[in-house]
Write an enzyme that holds these catalytic residues in place. Sequence first.
Site, mmCIF file in Angstrom:
data_model
loop_
_atom_site.group_PDB
_atom_site.id
_atom_site.type_symbol
_atom_site.label_atom_id
_atom_site.label_comp_id
_atom_site.label_asym_id
_atom_site.label_seq_id
_atom_site.Cartn_x
_atom_site.Cartn_y
_atom_site.Cartn_z
ATOM 1 N N HIS A 140 -2.949 39.543 34.568
ATOM 2 C CA HIS A 140 -2.224 41.055 33.316
ATOM 3 C C HIS A 140 -2.217 40.173 32.588
ATOM 4 C CE1 HIS A 140 -2.476 40.779 37.588
ATOM 5 N NE2 HIS A 140 -2.708 42.008 38.191
ATOM 6 N N LYS A 167 -10.793 40.380 37.843
ATOM 7 C CA LYS A 167 -9.448 41.841 37.172
ATOM 8 C C LYS A 167 -8.547 41.865 35.924
ATOM 9 C CE LYS A 167 -5.314 44.611 39.148
ATOM 10 N NZ LYS A 167 -4.055 43.591 40.007
#
Length: 247
Positions: A140, A167
Site C-alpha cells: 500500500h 495486491k
Amino acid sequence: MIHIGQLDLEKRAAVVAVILEKPLEASRKAAEMGADLLEIRLDLLGIRNLETAAETIQKVKSETGLPVILTNRSVTEGGKWEGKEDDRIKLLTNLLSTNLLSLKDGPDAVDIELSAGREERDQVIKVAKAYGKTIIVSSHSFSKTPAFQEMKTILEEAFLAGADIAKLAVMPQSRRDVLDLLRVALDAREAGSAVCTIAMGKLGKHTRVIAPFYGSVLTYSAVDSEVSAAPGQFKVDEVKKIMELLE
C-alpha cells in the site's frame, strides 16, 4: 486456477466487504448486499485474542456462508494493530492452523504485507500453504503512485515471496497515475497472473469498479458508507450494481 474458498476468481472478480466493526452484524448485512467475500480486519476490530478471533470467524462463516480473508494489518501499511510484530504474526499463523477451527470454519485466505519482515512474512506464507489457504501479498502507498515499472516490480516481488494474488493499492496524483495502474493490471492479466489493483482517493474511486475489467481479481468495498477502511471505497451494493451495468 485461483480460488478463495469455492470462488473461482478466473471466472469473475469478487467483491470483498471489509468487516471493521460489529463483525456479525456487518457480515450479515454484507451478505444481504451481495458481497462475494468478507475481509475480517482483526486490527480494526481490536481483536487480539486467538479464541475470540476463532469464534468470530466461525460465527461469521456460519451466518453468511461466505469465504473469509484474514487480515491483521500493520500500522506501516495503514492498519491499526497495537502490539508487538511477533504477536501480530503469531495470531495470523495460529488462526490458519488452529484446531479451534475446522477446515470448513477457518479462514480461506490470508493477507500479509510485502513490507513485513522477511522471516515473519515467510512464516505466514509457509503455514498458509501447508493448510491450503490462498495467499495475498499486499503493498500500500497512501501518499503517491509509484512509477509504472516500479509497480510491476512490486507485484513481481509479491509473487516471488509466494503470493497467489499480488495486491497493490496506491494514491494517484493524476489521471495518468490511474492509467498506469490499469495498464499494470492488464499486463498482469495478459501474463496469466492474479492481481488486485486499487487506486485510492477521489481520483481513483472509479477503479473500484473499473479495475476488474482490466484484470484485478478483487475489489474492496464498505458495508457502511460512513465507515470505510480506505479512501474511495463504495458500498458493496453500489459496486455490484455498477459492475453488473458494465458487464
